[in-house]
Design a protein around this motif. Structure first.
Motif, PDB file in Angstrom:
ATOM      1  N   GLY A   1       0.815  -1.207   0.000  1.00  0.00           N
ATOM      2  CA  GLY A   1       0.000   0.000   0.000  1.00  0.00           C
ATOM      3  C   GLY A   1       0.850   1.258   0.000  1.00  0.00           C
ATOM      4  N   LYS A   2       0.572   2.162   0.934  1.00  0.00           N
ATOM      5  CA  LYS A   2       1.240   3.460   0.985  1.00  0.00           C
ATOM      6  C   LYS A   2       2.749   3.315   1.134  1.00  0.00           C
ATOM      7  CE  LYS A   2       1.259   7.796   3.589  1.00  0.00           C
ATOM      8  NZ  LYS A   2       0.677   8.545   4.733  1.00  0.00           N
ATOM      9  N   ALA A   3       3.183   2.398   1.991  1.00  0.00           N
ATOM     10  CA  ALA A   3       4.621   2.220   2.210  1.00  0.00           C
ATOM     11  C   ALA A   3       5.306   1.747   0.937  1.00  0.00           C
ATOM     12  CB  ALA A   3       4.854   1.225   3.340  1.00  0.00           C
ATOM     13  N   ARG A   4       4.672   0.833   0.223  1.00  0.00           N
ATOM     14  CA  ARG A   4       5.253   0.325  -1.031  1.00  0.00           C
ATOM     15  C   ARG A   4       5.356   1.435  -2.065  1.00  0.00           C
ATOM     16  NH1 ARG A   4       8.493  -3.355  -3.437  1.00  0.00           N
ATOM     17  NH2 ARG A   4       7.786  -3.883  -5.536  1.00  0.00           N
ATOM     18  N   ARG A   5       4.285   2.236  -2.192  1.00  0.00           N
ATOM     19  CA  ARG A   5       4.305   3.330  -3.160  1.00  0.00           C
ATOM     20  C   ARG A   5       5.360   4.370  -2.795  1.00  0.00           C
ATOM     21  NH1 ARG A   5      -1.254   2.445  -2.556  1.00  0.00           N
ATOM     22  NH2 ARG A   5      -1.449   4.230  -1.126  1.00  0.00           N
ATOM     23  N   ALA A   6       5.472   4.674  -1.498  1.00  0.00           N
ATOM     24  CA  ALA A   6       6.463   5.654  -1.042  1.00  0.00           C
ATOM     25  C   ALA A   6       7.885   5.169  -1.327  1.00  0.00           C
ATOM     26  CB  ALA A   6       6.283   5.931   0.444  1.00  0.00           C
ATOM     27  N   GLU A   7       8.111   3.875  -1.149  1.00  0.00           N
ATOM     28  CA  GLU A   7       9.448   3.318  -1.386  1.00  0.00           C
ATOM     29  C   GLU A   7       9.804   3.369  -2.870  1.00  0.00           C
ATOM     30  OE1 GLU A   7      13.059   1.887  -0.195  1.00  0.00           O
ATOM     31  OE2 GLU A   7      11.404   2.609   1.044  1.00  0.00           O
ATOM     32  N   LEU A   8       8.858   3.052  -3.733  1.00  0.00           N
ATOM     33  CA  LEU A   8       9.114   3.125  -5.168  1.00  0.00           C
ATOM     34  C   LEU A   8       9.349   4.564  -5.612  1.00  0.00           C
ATOM     35  CD1 LEU A   8       6.476   0.553  -6.501  1.00  0.00           C
ATOM     36  CD2 LEU A   8       8.955   0.248  -6.344  1.00  0.00           C
ATOM     37  N   ALA A   9       8.591   5.503  -5.048  1.00  0.00           N
ATOM     38  CA  ALA A   9       8.791   6.920  -5.379  1.00  0.00           C
ATOM     39  C   ALA A   9      10.164   7.398  -4.927  1.00  0.00           C
ATOM     40  CB  ALA A   9       7.690   7.767  -4.737  1.00  0.00           C
ATOM     41  N   ALA A  10      10.609   6.927  -3.746  1.00  0.00           N
ATOM     42  CA  ALA A  10      11.935   7.299  -3.254  1.00  0.00           C
ATOM     43  C   ALA A  10      13.026   6.741  -4.160  1.00  0.00           C
ATOM     44  CB  ALA A  10      12.121   6.797  -1.822  1.00  0.00           C
ATOM     45  N   ARG A  11      12.842   5.512  -4.612  1.00  0.00           N
ATOM     46  CA  ARG A  11      13.821   4.926  -5.540  1.00  0.00           C
ATOM     47  C   ARG A  11      13.934   5.756  -6.814  1.00  0.00           C
ATOM     48  NH1 ARG A  11      11.674   0.039  -8.833  1.00  0.00           N
ATOM     49  NH2 ARG A  11      10.614   1.873  -9.692  1.00  0.00           N
ATOM     50  N   ASP A  12      12.789   6.130  -7.376  1.00  0.00           N
ATOM     51  CA  ASP A  12      12.796   6.899  -8.618  1.00  0.00           C
ATOM     52  C   ASP A  12      13.444   8.271  -8.407  1.00  0.00           C
ATOM     53  OD1 ASP A  12      11.513   4.767  -9.720  1.00  0.00           O
ATOM     54  OD2 ASP A  12       9.552   5.737  -9.908  1.00  0.00           O
ATOM     55  N   GLU A  13      13.112   8.923  -7.296  1.00  0.00           N
ATOM     56  CA  GLU A  13      13.690  10.250  -7.052  1.00  0.00           C
ATOM     57  C   GLU A  13      15.194  10.157  -6.806  1.00  0.00           C
ATOM     58  OE1 GLU A  13      13.142  14.313  -4.400  1.00  0.00           O
ATOM     59  OE2 GLU A  13      11.817  12.607  -4.027  1.00  0.00           O
ATOM     60  N   ALA A  14      15.623   9.124  -6.087  1.00  0.00           N
ATOM     61  CA  ALA A  14      17.065   8.949  -5.860  1.00  0.00           C
ATOM     62  C   ALA A  14      17.790   8.761  -7.187  1.00  0.00           C
ATOM     63  CB  ALA A  14      17.297   7.761  -4.933  1.00  0.00           C
ATOM     64  N   LEU A  15      17.192   8.024  -8.111  1.00  0.00           N
ATOM     65  CA  LEU A  15      17.802   7.832  -9.429  1.00  0.00           C
ATOM     66  C   LEU A  15      17.845   9.142 -10.203  1.00  0.00           C
ATOM     67  CD1 LEU A  15      16.160   4.429 -10.452  1.00  0.00           C
ATOM     68  CD2 LEU A  15      18.585   4.826  -9.938  1.00  0.00           C
ATOM     69  N   GLN A  16      16.811   9.965 -10.061  1.00  0.00           N
ATOM     70  CA  GLN A  16      16.813  11.274 -10.727  1.00  0.00           C
ATOM     71  C   GLN A  16      17.951  12.154 -10.210  1.00  0.00           C
ATOM     72  OE1 GLN A  16      12.690  12.131  -9.637  1.00  0.00           O
ATOM     73  NE2 GLN A  16      12.148  12.292 -11.781  1.00  0.00           N
ATOM     74  N   ILE A  17      18.175  12.124  -8.907  1.00  0.00           N
ATOM     75  CA  ILE A  17      19.256  12.929  -8.323  1.00  0.00           C
ATOM     76  C   ILE A  17      20.606  12.412  -8.793  1.00  0.00           C
ATOM     77  CG2 ILE A  17      20.376  13.586  -6.152  1.00  0.00           C
ATOM     78  CD1 ILE A  17      17.574  13.431  -4.849  1.00  0.00           C
ATOM     79  N   LEU A  18      20.767  11.085  -8.803  1.00  0.00           N
ATOM     80  CA  LEU A  18      22.023  10.517  -9.287  1.00  0.00           C
ATOM     81  C   LEU A  18      22.255  10.873 -10.752  1.00  0.00           C
ATOM     82  CD1 LEU A  18      21.883   6.971  -7.629  1.00  0.00           C
ATOM     83  CD2 LEU A  18      23.435   8.847  -7.048  1.00  0.00           C
ATOM     84  N   ASP A  19      21.189  10.912 -11.522  1.00  0.00           N
ATOM     85  CA  ASP A  19      21.308  11.285 -12.928  1.00  0.00           C
ATOM     86  C   ASP A  19      21.761  12.734 -13.064  1.00  0.00           C
ATOM     87  OD1 ASP A  19      21.075  10.493 -15.642  1.00  0.00           O
ATOM     88  OD2 ASP A  19      19.225  11.635 -15.816  1.00  0.00           O
ATOM     89  N   ARG A  20      21.277  13.591 -12.198  1.00  0.00           N
ATOM     90  CA  ARG A  20      21.690  15.003 -12.196  1.00  0.00           C
ATOM     91  C   ARG A  20      23.197  15.139 -11.999  1.00  0.00           C
ATOM     92  NH1 ARG A  20      19.132  20.084 -13.181  1.00  0.00           N
ATOM     93  NH2 ARG A  20      16.892  19.788 -12.981  1.00  0.00           N
ATOM     94  N   LEU A  21      23.766  14.258 -11.177  1.00  0.00           N
ATOM     95  CA  LEU A  21      25.191  14.346 -10.864  1.00  0.00           C
ATOM     96  C   LEU A  21      26.009  13.286 -11.604  1.00  0.00           C
ATOM     97  CD1 LEU A  21      25.050  15.116  -7.045  1.00  0.00           C
ATOM     98  CD2 LEU A  21      25.361  16.688  -8.937  1.00  0.00           C
ATOM     99  N   HIS A  22      25.409  12.707 -12.658  1.00  0.00           N
ATOM    100  CA  HIS A  22      26.097  11.740 -13.524  1.00  0.00           C
ATOM    101  C   HIS A  22      26.636  10.544 -12.736  1.00  0.00           C
ATOM    102  CE1 HIS A  22      25.661  14.830 -16.545  1.00  0.00           C
ATOM    103  NE2 HIS A  22      26.415  15.674 -15.845  1.00  0.00           N
ATOM    104  N   LEU A  23      25.807  10.042 -11.825  1.00  0.00           N
ATOM    105  CA  LEU A  23      26.169   8.867 -11.031  1.00  0.00           C
ATOM    106  C   LEU A  23      25.185   7.720 -11.238  1.00  0.00           C
ATOM    107  CD1 LEU A  23      27.156  10.543  -7.626  1.00  0.00           C
ATOM    108  CD2 LEU A  23      28.688   9.298  -9.154  1.00  0.00           C
ATOM    109  N   ARG A  24      24.287   7.867 -12.177  1.00  0.00           N
ATOM    110  CA  ARG A  24      23.224   6.879 -12.379  1.00  0.00           C
ATOM    111  C   ARG A  24      23.800   5.476 -12.627  1.00  0.00           C
ATOM    112  NH1 ARG A  24      17.740   6.040 -14.166  1.00  0.00           N
ATOM    113  NH2 ARG A  24      17.663   3.795 -14.479  1.00  0.00           N
ATOM    114  N   ASP A  25      24.890   5.393 -13.393  1.00  0.00           N
ATOM    115  CA  ASP A  25      25.451   4.084 -13.720  1.00  0.00           C
ATOM    116  C   ASP A  25      26.110   3.414 -12.527  1.00  0.00           C
ATOM    117  OD1 ASP A  25      27.372   6.157 -13.818  1.00  0.00           O
ATOM    118  OD2 ASP A  25      28.754   4.860 -14.911  1.00  0.00           O
TER     119      ASP A  25
END
Length: 606
Positions: A459-483
């Motif tokens: 439920g909410k916890a699962r959705r929040a965790e997936l959203a956090a994963r996506d946002e963390a990847l966006q931040i890493l992409d900003r700093l060229h650390l995605r790979d």
């Protein structure tokens, strides 16, 4: 998702095999061993959170086992409680005692903490031994009411099935908890407490929570043993029991599977050696030393290393989404109207350590949207000032307003939640966690998942965790650390570790970002990349306060420069103004004119 299905498939298969044991044998000795494996797993599953995840060593959990055991005994024999209600209450009472231990114990660390917990265990052992009127000492309390199905008391097979069900539920719940927001916070506290505070994790709160979790499961284990035996006495509550629980956790290793591995191996070993108590205790000590020194990651860590080396296909690799939109900073609330000139306004900040005064009546005003640099020679007090602004150090006097609110005496984690992020002069990454999880820890305060929702993991916890994963990847992409997302943080080259710490700080969604010598140890190319990164951060709407010795970087990125010397502010202004200031030349860059240098020093210290 495939790894989840595979995990639950294996879990169902193992549980089904264990459940058939009572159908294949009626031998009480064998069923008792299976029951004890389950009980030891239950006690160790919570202690695993405290010891392996949060890094707090406890040698007093026999006392918490006693709380659960005697609670269920007294409630059923003297106050006539329903055995199921007494069983539940035993866990609750043990959890409350966990708070009682944690509050004073966590004012100390390391060996001192272990000594405090030993003291608690000894006190409980003496109380149940000596207070005969209540606890009956070695004579014990008989007639404890066991769990029942209707009017039928549990038989040996029922105890095995019930403990199996508890173990499965606890395993699933701890797996969800430790894989999410709370698990990352526990590990952050274990690895670097100051860094955890700087991203909004309350170190004290999570240490107390870990104690409560471990106390609850130990209390449940005590209640199970007592109700199954229908008897308890003081001989059960010994220091050796605390050592055994700790050994199960350390030998099992830092994993959600560790307590299970430790419980199976050590319960079987304990049964084999039960006829020779002397050998049994020697074996405990030898295994404890072995677990601490020869196998620091425990049995689970050793098996994981072997699998990574010889059968990497057995280890699940998370599938990460691609083509995510660019990361954006969350909009901040407008500044409160308090008369302060900037986003951060400090007046008369003073801090002394004996005769050393690293911060001497400093005034500082940080305007929104600017890059401010704080420079000065070594020992000028720059890092001390940053520590004061971020709440790590409390000033002796002075005022500091951030976003319209006073932050003097406010804890670092609360200041971080208000929108003040930072990096450190000496790297403070969570080095054993992945790059992705490091950034997720930075998002901790922005993940809307409470404790009980995280236990369930849907439920909410699962959705929040997936959203956090996506946002963390966006931040890493900003700093060229995605790979590098799935790499261990400690395995990265130094320059990338610097950039990761910056990514983690950005994840807190700061309004003001404090950077303590971000170019330290970088090569010229990495320094040029850092200049571009800081410019992009400013373009996101984040105000920056930077400590740096690299003058080319300071002059390239700064809108405003503040100069400290011997704890005092001696100049401020645009880079060009500061660069040509005689006091800065004398104090920071040096002067060729000896008499001018003496004059400057005389004016400076007047």
């Amino acid at each position: 998702m495939n790894s989840e299905i595979k995990h639950y498939g294996w879990l169902a298969l193992v549980a089904a095999l264990v459940a058939t044991i009572p159908l294949m044998t009626s031998n009480d000795f064998y069923l008792r061993i299976v029951f004890l494996i389950g009980v030891n797993y239950i006690a160790a599953s919570g202690l695993n959170v405290l010891v392996n995840y949060t890094g707090q060593k406890s040698l007093g959990h026999a006392g918490l086992f006693a709380v659960g055991a005697y609670a269920v005994a007294l409630l059923t024999t003297r106050w006539g409680w329903n055995p199921w209600a007494a069983f539940a209450m035993a866990g609750v009472l043990a959890g409350l005692f966990g708070v009682v231990i944690a509050l004073p114990a966590l004012r100390v660390k390391g060996p001192a903490l272990a000594m405090v917990t030993i003291g608690f265990g000894i006190v409980v052992e003496k109380v149940v031994s000596e207070w005969q009127d209540v606890f009956a000492g070695q004579q014990g309390i008989y007639g404890v009411v066991p769990l029942k199905l209707g009017d039928q008391m549990f038989a040996s097979s029922h105890w095995v099935w019930f403990v199996l069900a508890l173990c499965v539920v606890l395993h699933v719940m701890f797996r969800h908890l430790l894989a999410g927001r709370f698990g990352r916070a526990f590990m952050a506290v274990n690895t670097a407490e100051v860094a955890a505070e700087s991203v909004g994790v309350s170190v004290y709160k999570f240490k107390v929570l870990a104690f409560v979790i471990s106390a609850f499961t130990c209390g449940i284990a005590g209640a199970l043993i007592t109700q199954q035996n229908q008897y308890i006495n003081s001989d059960f509550i010994t220091f050796n029991l605390s050592v055994f629980f700790l050994l199960v956790v350390l030998f099992g290793g830092n994993s959600v599977y560790g307590p299970l591995l430790g419980a199976v191996v050590l319960t079987l070993l304990d049964s084999l050696l039960s006829r020779w108590p002397g050998v049994q205790h020697f074996t405990y000590g030898a295994l404890l030393l072995f677990a601490l020194y020869a196998m620091p990651n425990g049995l689970a860590g050793t098996l994981r290393s072997l699998a990574r080396k010889y059968a990497p296909g057995l280890l699940a690799t998370p599938q990460l989404p691609q083509d995510l939109p660019a990361w954006q900073l969350k909009s901040a609330a407008p500044l409160a109207s308090t008369g302060a000139e900037g986003l951060l306004d400090g007046r008369g900040i003073y801090k002394a350590y004996g005769g050393v005064v690293p911060t001497n009546e400093v005034d500082i005003c940080i305007k929104p949207g600017h890059v401010h640099s704080l420079i000065g020679p070594n020992g000028a007090g720059k890092t001390t000032l940053l520590n004061i602004l971020s709440g790590i150090v409390v000033p002796e006097r002075g005022s500091i307003q951030f976003a319209g609110q006073s932050i003097v005496g406010v804890s670092p984690n609360r200041i971080a939640r208000m929108g003040l992020g930072r990096t450190f002069q000496n790297l403070r990454l969570f080095s054993d966690m992945t790059v992705l999880d490091n950034v997720k820890v930075g998002l901790h305060a922005h993940i809307q998942a409470g404790f009980f929702a995280s236990l369930i993991g849907v439920g909410k916890a699962r959705r929040a965790e997936l959203a956090a994963r996506d946002e963390a990847l966006q931040i890493l992409d900003r700093l060229h650390l995605r790979d590098k997302a799935l790499h261990t943080a400690g395995s990265l080259p130094y320059g990338l570790q610097r950039r990761l710490e910056l990514a983690r700080a950005l994840a807190t969604h700061p309004r003001l970002l404090l950077l303590d010598e971000p170019a330290a140890g970088l090569n010229p190319q990495e320094t040029q990349e850092l200049i571009q990164v800081i410019a992009r951060i400013r373009d996101l709407g984040i105000t920056v306060l930077l400590i740096e010795h690299h003058m080319d970087l300071v002059m390239a990125v700064s809108d405003h420069v503040i100069v400290l010397d011997y704890g005092q502010k001696i100049a401020e202004g645009t880079p060009q103004q500061v660069q040509s200031n005689p006091r800065v030349i004398a104090a920071y860059l040096g002067s060729d004119d000896e008499s001018e240098d003496e004059a400057m020093n005389g004016g400076k210290h007047a």
